[in-house]
Design an enzyme around this catalytic site. Structure first.
Site, PDB file in Angstrom:
ATOM      1  N   TYR A  55       7.630 -18.193 -33.981  1.00  0.00           N
ATOM      2  CA  TYR A  55       6.466 -17.771 -32.911  1.00  0.00           C
ATOM      3  C   TYR A  55       5.288 -18.133 -33.531  1.00  0.00           C
ATOM      4  O   TYR A  55       4.542 -17.419 -34.579  1.00  0.00           O
ATOM      5  CB  TYR A  55       6.504 -16.271 -32.773  1.00  0.00           C
ATOM      6  CG  TYR A  55       7.836 -15.934 -32.076  1.00  0.00           C
ATOM      7  CD1 TYR A  55       8.914 -16.828 -31.567  1.00  0.00           C
ATOM      8  CD2 TYR A  55       8.122 -14.355 -32.121  1.00  0.00           C
ATOM      9  CE1 TYR A  55       9.883 -16.252 -30.920  1.00  0.00           C
ATOM     10  CE2 TYR A  55       9.215 -14.082 -31.579  1.00  0.00           C
ATOM     11  CZ  TYR A  55      10.069 -14.871 -31.084  1.00  0.00           C
ATOM     12  OH  TYR A  55      11.359 -14.593 -30.432  1.00  0.00           O
ATOM     13  N   PRO A 202      14.654  -9.685 -21.130  1.00  0.00           N
ATOM     14  CA  PRO A 202      15.360  -8.550 -20.194  1.00  0.00           C
ATOM     15  C   PRO A 202      14.906  -8.235 -18.963  1.00  0.00           C
ATOM     16  O   PRO A 202      15.725  -7.640 -18.257  1.00  0.00           O
ATOM     17  CB  PRO A 202      14.973  -7.296 -21.234  1.00  0.00           C
ATOM     18  CG  PRO A 202      13.640  -7.557 -21.393  1.00  0.00           C
ATOM     19  CD  PRO A 202      13.484  -9.003 -21.955  1.00  0.00           C
TER      20      PRO A 202
END
Length: 277
Positions: A55, A202
């Site tokens: 990241y 999710p």
């Protein structure tokens, strides 16, 4: 079923974490907001934050250190290694060579300003390097005290089984959601063995699916589609620890509030019958 806490190694963490991937590190105004989001997550009681060398090639780790160091005693920072940055002659790719993994651990220690990475996950298994060599390197780093616990990301049941012959695996981070259950078998193994399962992405595509059943349960509970999706995950298994990510404080607060949403068994079953596609 209550959300409660989940034991990851020796760390008791709340069962709804925060994924830091979407926190921008520049320009300066965006970075300032990202710092505020990370700090708000901790204020709201989040005790696990997920990041990775990938990241921003370490910039995300540096951002979290800027925002949160010195870290609260109950905060577990989970990071990931095993992806090499692109160069003028090579695209970004998995790299599981022991010397490369060791170097990324050392970089992570510096960027996060810690003496030990309490939860270090292999971002992807490198098919070019024997798995035992990759995990053996992490095991050695754990013996040296530079890693606390070891986890895996995006693995199959066979890979998880093979990995556990070399190291203790305390977490698995695979993509999983109400409408994406490709790794159902991996979740079942984690539940049977007491391994924390950290589903990434999710809530998508639940929030954009337009499915009537999700909307109906949201209306019945006074919640949003994202909250219903997170509540379903928490109900689905006691080893589940979703890590929704956002760069918005409003969305962060919405996600964290899902930890207090309780679905009835009937509502859970209605959602459970939904399948991808």
């Amino acid at each position: 079923m209550t959300t409660g806490e989940l034991l990851i190694g020796r760390h008791g963490v709340r069962r709804l974490g925060f994924g830091a991937m979407r926190l921008p590190t520049k320009p300066q105004e965006a970075r300032k907001n990202a710092v505020a989001v990370a700090r708000r997550a901790v204020e709201l009681g989040v005790t696990l934050i997920d990041t990775a060398h990938l990241y921003g090639w370490g910039a995300n780790e540096e951002l979290l250190a800027e925002a949160l160091h010195p870290y609260p005693d109950d905060l577990l920072i989970a990071t990931k290694i095993g992806v090499a940055r692109e160069t003028p002659t090579r695209e970004a790719d998995y790299d599981g060579r022991p010397e490369f993994l060791r170097d990324q651990v050392e970089q992570g220690l510096r960027r996060l300003r810690v003496d030990r990475l309490e939860l270090l996950q292999l971002h992807r298994i490198d098919p070019k390097v024997p798995l035992a060599e990759q995990l053996g390197a992490l095991r050695d780093l754990r013996t040296e005290g530079k890693i606390g616990h070891i986890g895996l990301s995006e693995v199959t049941v066979a890979e998880l089984t093979e990995a556990r012959k070399t190291v203790d695996v305390v977490s698995v981070q695979n993509k999983y959601s109400l409408l994406d259950r490709e790794h159902e078998d991996v979740l079942d193994v984690c539940a049977a063995e007491g391994i924390a399962f950290l589903p990434w992405r999710p809530v998508f595509p639940s929030v954009s699916s337009g499915l009537a059943e999700i909307a109906a349960v949201a209306a019945e509970t006074g919640a949003t589609a994202a909250q219903v999706s997170l509540a379903w995950l928490l109900h689905r298994s006691p080893v589940m620890l979703p890590i929704p990510g956002t760069g918005s404080i409003a969305h962060l607060e919405e996600n964290v509030a899902a930890a207090g949403l309780r679905l009835s068994e009937e509502q859970f079953r209605r959602l459970d019958r939904l399948r991808p596609g």
